[in-house]
Structure formats: C-alpha cells, structure tokens
Design a protein around this motif. Structure first.
Motif, PDB file in Angstrom:
ATOM      1  N   GLN A  82     136.943  46.938 -34.832  1.00  0.00           N
ATOM      2  CA  GLN A  82     136.009  45.969 -34.273  1.00  0.00           C
ATOM      3  C   GLN A  82     135.021  45.553 -35.365  1.00  0.00           C
ATOM      4  OE1 GLN A  82     134.051  47.214 -30.704  1.00  0.00           O
ATOM      5  NE2 GLN A  82     133.509  45.120 -30.199  1.00  0.00           N
ATOM      6  N   PRO A  83     135.214  44.332 -35.927  1.00  0.00           N
ATOM      7  CA  PRO A  83     134.320  43.877 -36.997  1.00  0.00           C
ATOM      8  C   PRO A  83     132.902  43.678 -36.481  1.00  0.00           C
ATOM      9  CG  PRO A  83     136.180  42.369 -36.684  1.00  0.00           C
ATOM     10  CD  PRO A  83     136.225  43.353 -35.578  1.00  0.00           C
ATOM     11  N   TRP A  84     131.932  44.002 -37.338  1.00  0.00           N
ATOM     12  CA  TRP A  84     130.543  43.790 -36.962  1.00  0.00           C
ATOM     13  C   TRP A  84     130.215  42.301 -37.008  1.00  0.00           C
ATOM     14  CZ3 TRP A  84     130.549  48.210 -40.693  1.00  0.00           C
ATOM     15  CH2 TRP A  84     130.666  49.411 -40.012  1.00  0.00           C
ATOM     16  N   ASP A  85     130.935  41.587 -37.862  1.00  0.00           N
ATOM     17  CA  ASP A  85     130.776  40.132 -37.974  1.00  0.00           C
ATOM     18  C   ASP A  85     132.119  39.526 -37.538  1.00  0.00           C
ATOM     19  OD1 ASP A  85     130.480  37.510 -38.682  1.00  0.00           O
ATOM     20  OD2 ASP A  85     130.015  37.890 -40.803  1.00  0.00           O
ATOM     21  N   VAL A  86     132.151  38.850 -36.378  1.00  0.00           N
ATOM     22  CA  VAL A  86     133.399  38.329 -35.808  1.00  0.00           C
ATOM     23  C   VAL A  86     134.130  37.399 -36.781  1.00  0.00           C
ATOM     24  CG1 VAL A  86     134.423  37.117 -33.854  1.00  0.00           C
ATOM     25  CG2 VAL A  86     132.440  38.557 -33.498  1.00  0.00           C
ATOM     26  N   SER A  87     133.399  36.757 -37.686  1.00  0.00           N
ATOM     27  CA  SER A  87     134.048  35.853 -38.646  1.00  0.00           C
ATOM     28  C   SER A  87     134.955  36.625 -39.624  1.00  0.00           C
ATOM     29  CB  SER A  87     133.001  35.051 -39.422  1.00  0.00           C
ATOM     30  OG  SER A  87     132.232  35.913 -40.235  1.00  0.00           O
ATOM     31  N   MET A  88     134.820  37.944 -39.659  1.00  0.00           N
ATOM     32  CA  MET A  88     135.637  38.770 -40.562  1.00  0.00           C
ATOM     33  C   MET A  88     137.004  39.102 -39.961  1.00  0.00           C
ATOM     34  SD  MET A  88     134.180  39.138 -43.395  1.00  0.00           S
ATOM     35  CE  MET A  88     135.317  40.312 -44.051  1.00  0.00           C
ATOM     36  N   LEU A  89     137.209  38.764 -38.695  1.00  0.00           N
ATOM     37  CA  LEU A  89     138.448  39.113 -37.992  1.00  0.00           C
ATOM     38  C   LEU A  89     139.689  38.651 -38.752  1.00  0.00           C
ATOM     39  CD1 LEU A  89     138.653  40.649 -35.355  1.00  0.00           C
ATOM     40  CD2 LEU A  89     138.959  38.511 -34.169  1.00  0.00           C
ATOM     41  N   LYS A  90     139.714  37.383 -39.134  1.00  0.00           N
ATOM     42  CA  LYS A  90     140.875  36.815 -39.836  1.00  0.00           C
ATOM     43  C   LYS A  90     141.084  37.494 -41.193  1.00  0.00           C
ATOM     44  CE  LYS A  90     142.513  33.501 -37.192  1.00  0.00           C
ATOM     45  NZ  LYS A  90     143.618  33.979 -36.388  1.00  0.00           N
ATOM     46  N   ASN A 138     151.971  45.541 -37.811  1.00  0.00           N
ATOM     47  CA  ASN A 138     151.413  44.212 -37.576  1.00  0.00           C
ATOM     48  C   ASN A 138     150.173  44.317 -36.703  1.00  0.00           C
ATOM     49  OD1 ASN A 138     153.249  42.680 -39.045  1.00  0.00           O
ATOM     50  ND2 ASN A 138     154.723  42.712 -37.367  1.00  0.00           N
ATOM     51  N   PRO A 139     149.067  43.724 -37.154  1.00  0.00           N
ATOM     52  CA  PRO A 139     147.847  43.748 -36.353  1.00  0.00           C
ATOM     53  C   PRO A 139     147.943  42.817 -35.155  1.00  0.00           C
ATOM     54  CG  PRO A 139     147.484  42.563 -38.412  1.00  0.00           C
ATOM     55  CD  PRO A 139     148.886  43.085 -38.451  1.00  0.00           C
ATOM     56  N   ASN A 140     147.313  43.203 -34.071  1.00  0.00           N
ATOM     57  CA  ASN A 140     147.280  42.409 -32.850  1.00  0.00           C
ATOM     58  C   ASN A 140     145.830  41.974 -32.637  1.00  0.00           C
ATOM     59  OD1 ASN A 140     147.458  41.362 -30.314  1.00  0.00           O
ATOM     60  ND2 ASN A 140     148.492  43.137 -29.407  1.00  0.00           N
ATOM     61  N   ASN A 141     145.555  40.672 -32.829  1.00  0.00           N
ATOM     62  CA  ASN A 141     144.199  40.136 -32.798  1.00  0.00           C
ATOM     63  C   ASN A 141     143.961  39.425 -31.466  1.00  0.00           C
ATOM     64  OD1 ASN A 141     141.942  38.514 -33.114  1.00  0.00           O
ATOM     65  ND2 ASN A 141     142.531  37.745 -35.124  1.00  0.00           N
ATOM     66  N   ASP A 142     142.903  39.837 -30.740  1.00  0.00           N
ATOM     67  CA  ASP A 142     142.621  39.159 -29.465  1.00  0.00           C
ATOM     68  C   ASP A 142     141.343  38.303 -29.523  1.00  0.00           C
ATOM     69  OD1 ASP A 142     140.463  40.860 -29.280  1.00  0.00           O
ATOM     70  OD2 ASP A 142     141.097  41.829 -27.422  1.00  0.00           O
ATOM     71  N   GLY A 143     140.835  38.044 -30.737  1.00  0.00           N
ATOM     72  CA  GLY A 143     139.649  37.207 -30.875  1.00  0.00           C
ATOM     73  C   GLY A 143     138.361  38.013 -31.024  1.00  0.00           C
ATOM     74  N   LYS A 144     138.387  39.284 -30.615  1.00  0.00           N
ATOM     75  CA  LYS A 144     137.199  40.136 -30.739  1.00  0.00           C
ATOM     76  C   LYS A 144     137.504  41.393 -31.546  1.00  0.00           C
ATOM     77  CE  LYS A 144     135.122  38.733 -26.394  1.00  0.00           C
ATOM     78  NZ  LYS A 144     135.181  39.005 -24.970  1.00  0.00           N
ATOM     79  N   ILE A 145     138.680  41.956 -31.300  1.00  0.00           N
ATOM     80  CA  ILE A 145     139.070  43.188 -31.991  1.00  0.00           C
ATOM     81  C   ILE A 145     140.506  43.080 -32.500  1.00  0.00           C
ATOM     82  CG2 ILE A 145     137.503  44.695 -30.698  1.00  0.00           C
ATOM     83  CD1 ILE A 145     139.900  45.545 -28.985  1.00  0.00           C
ATOM     84  N   ILE A 146     140.858  43.982 -33.391  1.00  0.00           N
ATOM     85  CA  ILE A 146     142.239  44.065 -33.877  1.00  0.00           C
ATOM     86  C   ILE A 146     142.793  45.410 -33.433  1.00  0.00           C
ATOM     87  CG2 ILE A 146     143.681  44.268 -35.944  1.00  0.00           C
ATOM     88  CD1 ILE A 146     141.753  42.391 -37.360  1.00  0.00           C
ATOM     89  N   ARG A 147     143.978  45.371 -32.883  1.00  0.00           N
ATOM     90  CA  ARG A 147     144.654  46.611 -32.474  1.00  0.00           C
ATOM     91  C   ARG A 147     145.844  46.852 -33.397  1.00  0.00           C
ATOM     92  NH1 ARG A 147     143.404  44.216 -27.611  1.00  0.00           N
ATOM     93  NH2 ARG A 147     142.083  45.459 -26.244  1.00  0.00           N
ATOM     94  N   LEU A 148     145.993  48.102 -33.819  1.00  0.00           N
ATOM     95  CA  LEU A 148     147.165  48.507 -34.593  1.00  0.00           C
ATOM     96  C   LEU A 148     147.916  49.540 -33.750  1.00  0.00           C
ATOM     97  CD1 LEU A 148     145.568  49.076 -38.127  1.00  0.00           C
ATOM     98  CD2 LEU A 148     146.804  47.081 -37.332  1.00  0.00           C
ATOM     99  N   SER A 149     149.107  49.158 -33.281  1.00  0.00           N
ATOM    100  CA  SER A 149     149.905  50.081 -32.475  1.00  0.00           C
ATOM    101  C   SER A 149     150.949  50.754 -33.356  1.00  0.00           C
ATOM    102  CB  SER A 149     150.624  49.327 -31.363  1.00  0.00           C
ATOM    103  OG  SER A 149     149.682  48.786 -30.478  1.00  0.00           O
ATOM    104  N   PHE A 150     150.972  52.068 -33.293  1.00  0.00           N
ATOM    105  CA  PHE A 150     151.927  52.840 -34.083  1.00  0.00           C
ATOM    106  C   PHE A 150     153.157  53.137 -33.237  1.00  0.00           C
ATOM    107  CE2 PHE A 150     148.059  53.190 -36.250  1.00  0.00           C
ATOM    108  CZ  PHE A 150     148.321  53.551 -37.557  1.00  0.00           C
ATOM    109  N   PRO A 151     154.321  52.659 -33.672  1.00  0.00           N
ATOM    110  CA  PRO A 151     155.531  52.916 -32.893  1.00  0.00           C
ATOM    111  C   PRO A 151     155.972  54.376 -33.016  1.00  0.00           C
ATOM    112  CG  PRO A 151     156.078  51.795 -34.934  1.00  0.00           C
ATOM    113  CD  PRO A 151     154.585  51.875 -34.862  1.00  0.00           C
ATOM    114  N   GLU A 152     156.747  54.805 -32.046  1.00  0.00           N
ATOM    115  CA  GLU A 152     157.337  56.147 -32.071  1.00  0.00           C
ATOM    116  C   GLU A 152     158.261  56.233 -33.285  1.00  0.00           C
ATOM    117  OE1 GLU A 152     157.789  59.866 -30.665  1.00  0.00           O
ATOM    118  OE2 GLU A 152     156.927  58.418 -29.282  1.00  0.00           O
ATOM    119  N   LEU A 153     158.199  57.345 -34.009  1.00  0.00           N
ATOM    120  CA  LEU A 153     159.079  57.504 -35.182  1.00  0.00           C
ATOM    121  C   LEU A 153     160.445  57.991 -34.731  1.00  0.00           C
ATOM    122  CD1 LEU A 153     156.737  59.335 -37.715  1.00  0.00           C
ATOM    123  CD2 LEU A 153     157.423  56.954 -37.753  1.00  0.00           C
TER     124      LEU A 153
END
Length: 182
Positions: free
Chosen positions: A65-73, A87-102
């Motif tokens: 969660q960026p402190w400055d939303v303009s840093m998201l991109k 691959n990051p998943n961006n929803d406009g406020k936060i970025i989610r990184l999902s780790f797949p099962e190995l």
C-alpha cells in the motif's frame, strides 16, 4: 593469537547466505523478496519498503500500500521489471502479489538452487580460512611466530571453519525442509 578478523569475515559470509535464502520464493509470501526491488521515486531509486507499507495478510499474499497513490504505477512497473516471477494485481489503491502453490518439480529446482548457494558460501568460508592461514605463515616466515604457533593457528582456524560450515549446513537443511513441506 587473534582470530576475530577471520571469524568476523566468516560471520558476514553466513549472514549474506542467510539473506540470499530469505529472498528465494518458497511458496509462502515473504516480504524479503521485495528487498532488492527499487522504485523510481521522483528521480531517485528507492526501495519499495520506503515508499509503501508492506503486509502479509495471508500465507500466500503480500499487500503493498503506497503512501503516495501516484506511486502505484511505478511500484507495479518495478515489480514487473524484476525477476521475482509474480504478476502484481493493482486495484487502484493497493497492489496484491499472490504466490501460487509450488509444484514438486519447482520445489526440487529451488532445493538445487539453495544447495548451489550453500556451496558458494562454503567456498567463500574456505577462502577466508586459506587467507587466514597464509597470513600466519607469513608471520612465521618473518620470524614473528614459531612453527608451533603456526600449527596451533592452523588448528584453530580449521576448527572455526568446520563450525561455520556446519552452521551453513544447518541453515540449508532448515530452508530445504521449508521448501519441501510448504
């Protein structure tokens, strides 16, 4: 005789080895994987953890969660450019990184990779041992210490080396269990 310098160098080698292992993705979300990724923050390469809050709400998820939303991109771009393979998943406020099962094959590759890293650390420890012994041989050649002192120094340095190599093996074994039992 003073072996502090040798022990210090070996300890640093083990610390670097531990840091390298913490950055290996073992199927669990570990924020250390982001340590080497830098973001362009107004023209300055800045670590992600200095421009955003990083949390691990679930075992396989990192939330940035960026402190400055303009840093998201910028953060998203930096993650995509890195080689963490997620691959990051961006929803406009936060970025989610999902780790797949190995899968089993990937786990075996990771174990091979960490064994190689452990061997490199052991080689570095042995090089420090060699340098330390050479230093004492030079002192003996310059008549600063006796042959008995040299033999004593070689034995002590070997004991220190054996202990540090054992430490590396222990760290390796723990990481191997973590990867295979995720």
């Amino acid at each position: 005789m003073d072996y502090n310098n040798i022990m210090e160098k070996m300890e640093k080698t083990i610390n670097v080895f531990g840091e390298n292992l913490s950055e290996i993705r073992a199927g669990r979300a570990n924020p250390a994987i982001l340590n080497k990724i830098k973001v362009d923050y107004y023209g300055v390469a800045t670590p992600i953890n200095q421009v955003a809050g990083i949390s691990v709400p679930e075992a396989r998820l990192i939330v940035i969660q960026p402190w400055d939303v303009s840093m998201l991109k910028e953060i998203e771009k930096a993650i995509l450019a890195s080689d963490i393979g997620i691959n990051p998943n961006n929803d406009g406020k936060i970025i989610r990184l999902s780790f797949p099962e190995l899968n089993e094959e990937r786990r075996k590759e990771l174990v091979k990779e960490i064994k190689k890293t452990a061997e490199e650390a052991k080689v570095a420890i042995r090089a420090i041992r060699r340098d330390g012994i050479d230093e004492f041989k030079k002192k003996q050649k310059d008549s600063l210490i006796t042959e008995d002192d040299l033999r004593e120094a070689e034995e002590q340095i070997q004991k220190i080396t054996d202990k540090k190599v054992e430490e590396i093996d222990k760290i390796l074994l723990n990481k191997e269990k973590e990867i295979m039992n995720v």
